[in-house]
Design an enzyme around this catalytic site. Structure first.
Site, mmCIF file in Angstrom:
data_model
loop_
_atom_site.group_PDB
_atom_site.id
_atom_site.type_symbol
_atom_site.label_atom_id
_atom_site.label_comp_id
_atom_site.label_asym_id
_atom_site.label_seq_id
_atom_site.Cartn_x
_atom_site.Cartn_y
_atom_site.Cartn_z
ATOM 1 N N GLY A 55 0.775 -1.246 0.000
ATOM 2 C CA GLY A 55 0.000 0.000 0.000
ATOM 3 C C GLY A 55 0.802 1.289 0.000
ATOM 4 O O GLY A 55 0.296 2.334 0.402
ATOM 5 N N ASN A 80 1.660 3.032 -2.599
ATOM 6 C CA ASN A 80 0.992 3.957 -3.528
ATOM 7 C C ASN A 80 -0.283 4.520 -2.913
ATOM 8 O O ASN A 80 -0.604 5.688 -3.102
ATOM 9 C CB ASN A 80 0.696 3.268 -4.861
ATOM 10 C CG ASN A 80 1.911 3.252 -5.763
ATOM 11 O OD1 ASN A 80 2.308 4.289 -6.304
ATOM 12 N ND2 ASN A 80 2.529 2.082 -5.907
ATOM 13 N N HIS A 101 1.177 0.336 -13.233
ATOM 14 C CA HIS A 101 1.885 -0.911 -13.528
ATOM 15 C C HIS A 101 3.389 -0.632 -13.621
ATOM 16 O O HIS A 101 3.811 0.301 -14.312
ATOM 17 C CB HIS A 101 1.364 -1.481 -14.855
ATOM 18 C CG HIS A 101 2.011 -2.770 -15.226
ATOM 19 N ND1 HIS A 101 1.671 -3.964 -14.636
ATOM 20 C CD2 HIS A 101 3.002 -3.053 -16.105
ATOM 21 C CE1 HIS A 101 2.419 -4.931 -15.140
ATOM 22 N NE2 HIS A 101 3.238 -4.407 -16.031
HETATM 23 C C1 GRF Z 1 3.460 -1.115 -7.552
HETATM 24 O O1 GRF Z 1 4.745 -1.285 -8.090
HETATM 25 C C2 GRF Z 1 2.437 -1.018 -8.651
HETATM 26 O O2 GRF Z 1 2.913 -0.491 -9.844
HETATM 27 C C3 GRF Z 1 2.044 -2.467 -8.873
HETATM 28 O O3 GRF Z 1 2.116 -3.072 -7.616
HETATM 29 C C4 GRF Z 1 3.014 -2.343 -6.778
HETATM 30 C C5 GRF Z 1 2.246 -1.986 -5.549
HETATM 31 O O4 GRF Z 1 3.039 -1.465 -4.528
HETATM 32 N N1 GRF Z 1 0.773 -2.569 -9.526
HETATM 33 P P1 GRF Z 1 2.380 -0.816 -3.255
HETATM 34 O O5 GRF Z 1 1.442 -1.857 -2.634
HETATM 35 O O6 GRF Z 1 1.615 0.403 -3.680
HETATM 36 O O7 GRF Z 1 3.493 -0.470 -2.309
#
Ligand code: GRF
Length: 194
Positions: free
Chosen positions: A19, A21, A113
């Site tokens: 999480g 992001n 992604h």
């Molecule tokens: C990120 O690298 C995103 O691009 C991919 O999964 C990862 C998620 O990371 N879809 P986080 O859970 O947000 O730390």
């Protein structure tokens, strides 16, 4: 998509794990003048570390296991309608939403992604970059359609792969890029006529 009458766009963020992001989206969009309002966090995983950010920010969370995909998506759609959600942001959500779900939701779904799409759809992107000795990698924010990682690209950021890069260092560097890229891409999308 317009921000009607200055009203913020109700947004649900879908996660499955760490999480980071989600954390960056919450901190970016909690500002008064932000165009979106994150009012729901969805996770298929009750132990997702990212849920801690939902709790800290007092955002409603909804856990739904995708064991029976059809039934889960039906419940999920109801939850989204009940919460008047107009935008979904996938942030490390590890389940694939069905074409039927996408059609029925009928509002934008955005994903981030960790590769330079259309290169390396699916899993293990960093591993593939290192194995193929690619000179560049990066991250892509795109609209979600029924085909995996194939919707229209909103924004992409490229970085140079270092000489002694490994999967871990590349992942860390790309995550840092993503934390800035995702909010920027969402704003770009909302200001555009996609
Ligand atoms: C990120 O690298 C995103 O691009 C991919 O999964 C990862 C998620 O990371 N879809 P986080 O859970 O947000 O730390």
């Amino acid at each position: 998509m317009e921000k009607l009458n200055g009203k913020k766009i109700n947004t649900a963020v879908f996660i499955s794990g760490r999480g980071s992001n989600l954390r960056s989206l919450i901190s970016h969009f909690k500002k008064k003048r932000s165009p979106i309002y994150i009012n729901l966090i969805i996770s298929n995983n009750p132990y997702a570390k990212g849920l801690v950010y939902a709790k800290k920010s007092k955002i409603n969370q909804y856990i739904i296991n995708f064991k029976n995909k059809k039934a889960s998506e039906k419940k999920l759609l109801k939850k989204l309608v009940d919460n008047k959600i107009d935008l979904i942001c996938l942030a490390g959500f590890m389940k694939i939403l069905s074409g039927n779900f996408i059609k029925k939701f009928n509002k934008p779904i955005i994903n981030i992604h960790p590769s330079l799409l259309p290169k390396y759809k699916g899993l293990n992107t960093h591993k593939k970059v290192i194995k193929n000795r690619d000179k560049y990698s990066g991250s892509t924010v795109h609209l979600v359609n029924a085909k995996l990682d194939s919707g229209k690209i909103i924004l992409q950021k490229k970085i140079k792969v270092n000489k002694y890069e490994n999967e871990k260092t590349l992942e860390r560097r790309i995550l840092e890029v993503e934390h800035k890229l995702y909010p920027k891409a969402i704003k770009k999308f909302l200001n555009s006529s996609f």
